[in-house]
Structure formats: C-alpha cells, structure tokens
Scaffold this motif. Sequence first.
Motif, mmCIF file in Angstrom:
data_model
loop_
_atom_site.group_PDB
_atom_site.id
_atom_site.type_symbol
_atom_site.label_atom_id
_atom_site.label_comp_id
_atom_site.label_asym_id
_atom_site.label_seq_id
_atom_site.Cartn_x
_atom_site.Cartn_y
_atom_site.Cartn_z
ATOM 1 N N ARG A 1 0.801 -1.222 0.000
ATOM 2 C CA ARG A 1 0.000 0.000 0.000
ATOM 3 C C ARG A 1 0.836 1.276 0.000
ATOM 4 O O ARG A 1 0.368 2.312 -0.490
ATOM 5 C CB ARG A 1 -0.936 0.026 1.230
ATOM 6 N N VAL A 2 2.044 1.242 0.554
ATOM 7 C CA VAL A 2 2.804 2.508 0.693
ATOM 8 C C VAL A 2 3.941 2.653 -0.304
ATOM 9 O O VAL A 2 4.571 3.714 -0.370
ATOM 10 C CB VAL A 2 3.368 2.679 2.129
ATOM 11 N N GLY A 3 4.208 1.617 -1.072
ATOM 12 C CA GLY A 3 5.288 1.713 -2.057
ATOM 13 C C GLY A 3 6.639 1.400 -1.443
ATOM 14 O O GLY A 3 6.750 1.197 -0.239
ATOM 15 N N PRO A 4 7.692 1.362 -2.299
ATOM 16 C CA PRO A 4 8.983 0.821 -1.848
ATOM 17 C C PRO A 4 9.786 1.722 -0.908
ATOM 18 O O PRO A 4 10.600 1.229 -0.144
ATOM 19 C CB PRO A 4 9.753 0.619 -3.165
ATOM 20 N N SER A 5 9.579 3.041 -0.927
ATOM 21 C CA SER A 5 10.542 3.871 -0.193
ATOM 22 C C SER A 5 10.018 4.407 1.139
ATOM 23 O O SER A 5 10.740 5.083 1.868
ATOM 24 C CB SER A 5 10.996 5.037 -1.087
ATOM 25 N N PHE A 6 8.784 4.126 1.469
ATOM 26 C CA PHE A 6 8.215 4.627 2.729
ATOM 27 C C PHE A 6 8.717 3.750 3.888
ATOM 28 O O PHE A 6 8.575 2.523 3.855
ATOM 29 C CB PHE A 6 6.686 4.550 2.626
ATOM 30 N N PRO A 7 9.300 4.369 4.940
ATOM 31 C CA PRO A 7 9.890 3.549 6.007
ATOM 32 C C PRO A 7 8.868 2.755 6.822
ATOM 33 O O PRO A 7 7.816 3.269 7.186
ATOM 34 C CB PRO A 7 10.573 4.581 6.914
ATOM 35 N N ILE A 8 9.221 1.496 7.069
ATOM 36 C CA ILE A 8 8.446 0.660 7.996
ATOM 37 C C ILE A 8 9.395 0.254 9.128
ATOM 38 O O ILE A 8 10.428 -0.372 8.898
ATOM 39 C CB ILE A 8 7.900 -0.617 7.318
ATOM 40 N N MET A 9 9.024 0.648 10.319
ATOM 41 C CA MET A 9 9.832 0.302 11.493
ATOM 42 C C MET A 9 9.028 -0.699 12.316
ATOM 43 O O MET A 9 7.788 -0.670 12.280
ATOM 44 C CB MET A 9 10.095 1.585 12.288
ATOM 45 N N TYR A 10 9.706 -1.556 13.049
ATOM 46 C CA TYR A 10 9.014 -2.596 13.824
ATOM 47 C C TYR A 10 9.608 -2.627 15.222
ATOM 48 O O TYR A 10 10.826 -2.657 15.393
ATOM 49 C CB TYR A 10 9.190 -3.946 13.136
ATOM 50 N N ARG A 11 8.729 -2.620 16.227
ATOM 51 C CA ARG A 11 9.186 -2.732 17.620
ATOM 52 C C ARG A 11 8.930 -4.148 18.094
ATOM 53 O O ARG A 11 7.807 -4.651 18.025
ATOM 54 C CB ARG A 11 8.435 -1.725 18.480
ATOM 55 N N ILE A 12 9.965 -4.786 18.587
ATOM 56 C CA ILE A 12 9.849 -6.190 18.971
ATOM 57 C C ILE A 12 10.586 -6.428 20.284
ATOM 58 O O ILE A 12 11.503 -5.664 20.622
ATOM 59 C CB ILE A 12 10.423 -7.083 17.842
ATOM 60 N N ASP A 13 10.162 -7.433 21.027
ATOM 61 C CA ASP A 13 10.984 -7.839 22.164
ATOM 62 C C ASP A 13 11.717 -9.112 21.786
ATOM 63 O O ASP A 13 11.174 -9.979 21.112
ATOM 64 C CB ASP A 13 10.145 -8.049 23.427
ATOM 65 N N LEU A 14 12.947 -9.183 22.247
ATOM 66 C CA LEU A 14 13.760 -10.358 21.934
ATOM 67 C C LEU A 14 13.161 -11.591 22.601
ATOM 68 O O LEU A 14 13.246 -12.702 22.074
ATOM 69 C CB LEU A 14 15.171 -10.104 22.460
#
Length: 755
Positions: free
Chosen positions: A255-268
């Motif tokens: 939906r946002v195309g290739p250059s829009f940043p996607i960040m992910y918050r995760i716990d190890l």
Amino acid sequence: MLQKDEFISNLIEECGTWFQSEDRLNAGKMTMELYPYDHLFSPIQVNGVKIRNRLCMAPMGNLVMCDQKGRPNAKMIEYFAARAKGGVGLITSGLVHVSHKWDPSLFERDGVSYFPRIDTYHSNLMGWRDLVDQVHAYGARFFIQLSAGMGRVGSPESLISAHKFPVSASWNPNFYVSQIPCAPLRDRQLKGIISNFGQIAATAKSNKVDGVYLHGHEGYLLEQLTNPAFNRRSGGPFANYQTFGIETVKKIRRRVGPSFPIMYRIDLSLALNEAYGDRMNHVKALKKFRNGRTVAMTLDYMTNLVQAGVDMFDVDVGCYETWWLPHPPNAMPPGVFLPVARLVKDCFLQNNIKSNAGLEVPIVAVGKLGNPDLAERALREGTCDMVMLGRPLLADPERPNKAYAGRVAEICPCIGDQDGCLNELAEGGHIQCTVNPRTGLEDVIPEDLPPATSPLKIGVVGAGPAGVMCAITAAKRGHNVVLFDKNSQVGGMIIAGSRPKMKFDLANYLAYLTTIVARAADQSNLEVHLSTKVTPDLLTEYQFDTLVCATGSRPKSLPIEGIDLPHVFQATDFLHDPAVASNAASPIVIGGGSTGLEVAHMLAYEMGKTVTVVEMLPLFMKGTSNANRNYMLYYLERAGVHLLNCTRVTRIEVDHVVVKQNVSPTVPNPYVTWKVLLPDYVINPLERRLQVKEQEKHLPCDLVVIATGVQSDDSLYDACLKTQIAPKVYNIGDSFAVGRIFEATKGGFALGRSL
Ligand SMILES: Cc1cc2nc3c(=O)[nH]c(=O)nc-3n(C[C@H](O)[C@H](O)[C@H](O)COP(=O)(O)O)c2cc1C
C-alpha cells in the motif's frame, strides 16, 4: 522441560545486581567526556527518509491527548512540537490502533475512546496533519506507531459495558482479571486487521506522516498473534506465529510503495521462563505462556520481517507479566537493553541482512539512555545505529539541543519513578512528568515565563523540590528571592532518598537541583542561605512581600512499646548514616511502602543483611508505579528478604519484635509480580475477600528501621500565618500535604510562575 535462554537469564540477573559495579554506576551519571557528540548528531537514512540525527523519541501512549472521537488536540500537538523544537531527529507517536472494530477493549461506553484515532472520521485527519506540520517545522520526522489492538492486555470492561469478551490470538486469560477469558479472533477477523494495517499506513502516508512503526512488543495484540506463548492456534493460516506479522508487513509495503519507512518494535523475549522458572508450571496465570519465542526464533522472525519489507527495528525485552523490563524503573541499569541491540546487530551483520532498499537495517537501542555519553559510546562502538529516548525527553525536551551545545549539566534527568508518566496513564490521566511540570501541559503553560511586573521580595523556606522549583521560577521572572534551608545542601528528602546505589537517577536529579540553584544564584536575583535554621524572628527581619513555606515533613510517631530503644532508627536516619546498621545481621524494617522496601533493598544488596519487612496492609508499596513495585518485589524475593504482610507490630524488644500476623490463607502472596495492582477506584468483583486469623509471633532481630511514613511539618507556616509575617504566606510541598516529588515540583512551579 522449560526452555530458557541463557542470554535472557543473565540479563535478568544483571538487572538486580548491576549497581555493585562502580563502572556501571558511573555510566549512569550525566557526564560529557565524549563531547562533542559527533555520532549522535550525524544524520541517518531510513529507506527514503533522511533523519537529522541519531536520536529518536520513544513511543509513549498519547491517551486522552485527543478529543473523544480521537482527533489529536492542542495538547498532543504542542507536546510533540516541544520535543521537535528540542532537537530530536525522529519522533514516534504512542500506540494508535489501526481499527476499533475487532477489539472491544478499545472503547469506553458510548463509542468514546481514550486513544487518538486515525481509523475513522476524515475530520480526525486534520489533527494529524497539524501535528506533523508542527513537527516538520522544527526539522524532525514523525512516524506513527500502529497497533493491532490491546487484546488480552486491554481492559475487560467490555464484558459488562458491551457484553463482549475481550479478544486475543487463542483462549488466553485477561491480564487484569485472569478469571476472564479472551476469545480467539477468527481468521476472517485477522485478515480484516491486516487489511486495516495496509489502509491506515496509506492514510498516514497521504497525511504527511514520514513512516509507520509497528507495535509488536510487550505482549500487545500484535505480539499475541506473533508469539507462540499467546498464539496457540492449532490450524488455519495464522497458526504459524510468523504469518500474521509477515502478511501485515507485506500488505503495508504493497500500500505505501517501496521507499516509505516501515519500522518494527519487537521484544527479543518475553523473559517469562527465565524470570519465573518453575512457577511457569504451577501458577495458573502463567502456565499457558511457557512456549514463548526464544531468542533464536525472534531473530529468525526478524529476518523474515526484513524480507517482507521492514526497514528498521528497535528491540527490548519483556511483557506485562515482567513489566519492569519493558518499563525499566529507577533501579534498572543505565542502557539496560544495549546488549540486546548488540546481539541483534551482530546477527544482522553476520548474516549480511539488508533491507529491500539495499541498506543496512538500523537497530535502535532503547531503555534508560539519557546520559549523552552513554548514547554516544553505544553509537561509536557500533552497538546500535540510533538511540531512543522516552522518559528522558519527558523530563527535558531540550535534551538534544543541550547535548549538542555541550550543556549536559543543564539537562534535567529522568528519575525513573514513573509517577508522572506511566502511573498517570494507569490511573486515567495523560502523560506528564515528575521533574518537568510543563510536560503534557504545553498547551496551557507557555514555554516563556511571564516577567514579574513589579518585582517582589520573596522568601522561600525549604530547598526540597517544591522550594527549589518555586524559588528558581520566581527568580527567573525577576523577583528578588531568598531561599533558606537547614541542611548544608539543597534537595530536602531527596538527599536521603538518593542514598541507595540503585537510586542513581535520583542522585543525578539531586546534582541537577544543586547546579540550577547555583546557576540561578549567579545569574539572577536568587540569594541562597543553607545550613540556616529559620525562625519567625529571622523572617521578620527580611520584611518579605511574600513568604513561601516548603518545610517538608517529619516522621510519624509510632505509639508502640520499645520504639525508643537504642537499636531502633528512623528510615531517614539510616539513609543518612547507613553505618548504624554495620553490626546488625538480621534487621527488621517496619513499614512496607517504597521507603521501607528501598531500605530493605539497601540492607540486603549493599550490606549483605538478612532482612524482614513487616507491613500492616495486605499489599506492599501500594501507590507506586506497578513496574517499580514489581521490580522491587521480584529482586527482594531473589535476595531472600522476608516480606510479611497483614502483620502488625505490637512491641519492640531488645532482641526481637512481637507481631500479630494474619495467617489466613486469604492473605495475598506478597511476591506476586506477574500481576499489577488496579487503581483503588476499580473494583475486581472476582477478588478473594480477606479473612482474619491472627497469630502472635516473635521475630528475632538486632536492628529495627521504622519506615511508617511521614507527616506534614507545617509548624513554621502556622507560626508565620499567625504573626502576619508577610502580606501573603503560602505553604507548598510536603508541609502542605505529604506527596511525591511529582506533586512537589508541580506546586513549586505553579506558585513560582504566578507570584
Ligand atoms: C508513559 C509511557 C507510555 C508508553 N507508551 C508506549 C506506547 O504507546 N508504545 C510503546 O511501544 N511503548 C510505550 N512505552 C515504552 C517506551 O516507548 C520505552 O520503551 C520505555 O519508556 C523505555 O525507554 P526510556 O527508558 O527511554 O523511557 C511507554 C512508556 C511510558 C513511560
């Protein structure tokens, strides 16, 4: 057989003992040995977006910073604008749900939500556009944190208000009321949420937002779906714990195309098996969660997320049941999750993992990184690529600018009490800050202080946080202020309170108060008289226009036999001079509030004593942030400290204390740290009623520390009021009403601003 990660077990151990190393303690001090901070203030490219420096504001829930339909209001906009102006490179919002359709816990009655919303009403978009415009005006970037929902960690109220069960990935107990089950979302509903993620990401992009940030940690709904601890579906497309997250990221990317940043918050890791060991097999509220993602599984999932389209991660550890980990309180080490960032970075480097844009995947470190030296070192050593600051930016939004300009001593440090921030949210408020009375109120308190129209001569008695805040604020406005204190240094109760090593944050704040008082004395009309016993006669000589009493508190008297014996000390006396306990082997602390438990912690961890704490009430450390409370209880248990609740002291003898203990099986287990206390106004009808079956016991001991609370010391105020010592006389801080530093700084600032 429980699977445990050694890395996580070591981290948990380390969080309880780190302060025994001087190096670790020094790393928590606000120093500027590495200035100028070349790495902190170098730009970074995240997919198509360039960020001006390596500082990122952590997501912190913007609850009730919006109107009742969820449109960001002036409070939210001014709050973020202040941080953007303060120099941070990237700002992230608190969690924003991609839909309110699936998770009934997101609503109050009548469709009112306390969360800001982007998923309905086009008119809400204007709020987001205004917000992003403000942030951009100061050169910062803005990512919106997108959440699937709360799931089992949401309020179970929907059962009563909407006759709907809360939801989760599988049948899971609700976190707050474990007797209430959360029903598994159907496959069709999960596909709906994925589609909502795609839509909302596209909406955000079209409304000037610079990137999206997925809320995949701490056991919220996205993690419930992507961690086998919570997702125990036996069939269907989402039975594999990775599928939901990967499909979500792919959908967003489409939906946002290739250059829009996607960040992910995760716990190890949720750190459950490592924190609770065998309890995972027996405790009903924990049992189902034994098979959580291991570190190796998380790294595998992260690798696949990158392939699906994630550009950047930040990584922490823990969940609601181990709440002191993702919300590290005062006693947790500085830079607590730096080793976690390092581990992920090493894994990505070794495996040459690159984003779809062909860039290295930046790893953002989070958790108690307020000291600029610590942050700069982490970047220089390649431990992480960016540094995230949450509470440090609540305490001082100008922190990045001050660090850049080498004004580190002027940075107001976070003290990790979480009273103004996390606890305010838990009790129904919005984000504020104990040490910064403007935080969350930027919309109603202008940054610039109003100059005094006709300068007054103001006396302030007491240089605790209330007095200092009042004196400095009034002096900055142009009043002539005289600040008195009986001690030889400023700080009041903070002097004793910052004594335990684990209270290094508070020691930083004490140093900060000292610096700002000295600076104000140099630069403005502030005169400081320390080591001065103030009497009404002394004050009469000054002929003040206004007198402010901030004289603090004194210990409550405890009417029990033996209180005057020579081995009995007040907590403050012990904290001022811990040597009084040198020869004791088995002290007893009377009073299980935060002071009592901090004293017990110091006796156990710093002095190696066998400690017992006696508390009349069923619960220890009530009224403190649950993360701080659970940390303390967890590590006191590890140190073998005996916590006796529902126990009253009836007599103190030379070598023992006589108590009456309620031994009914209904007395709560004091060491429960996998649950949190609900605010007093929320009643859990399913809770067991306390019954009373008292037994007298003799507890051997060779030292007694009394920590049963303090009462206002308002004698000077009363005397001054009676003798009309000045045309206006005020009483603030503990001498008005015993409270926390949060109330003290608020009162001092409000008065100093308005005199
Ligand atoms: C008041 C408050 C609200 C928070 N809300 C969120 C949130 O909405 N989403 C999230 O991912 N983390 C949230 N967090 C966790 C922070 O993002 C951060 O991980 C944590 O505070 C540790 O960082 P710090 O030591 O720099 O504060 C919140 C923390 C606080 C103190």
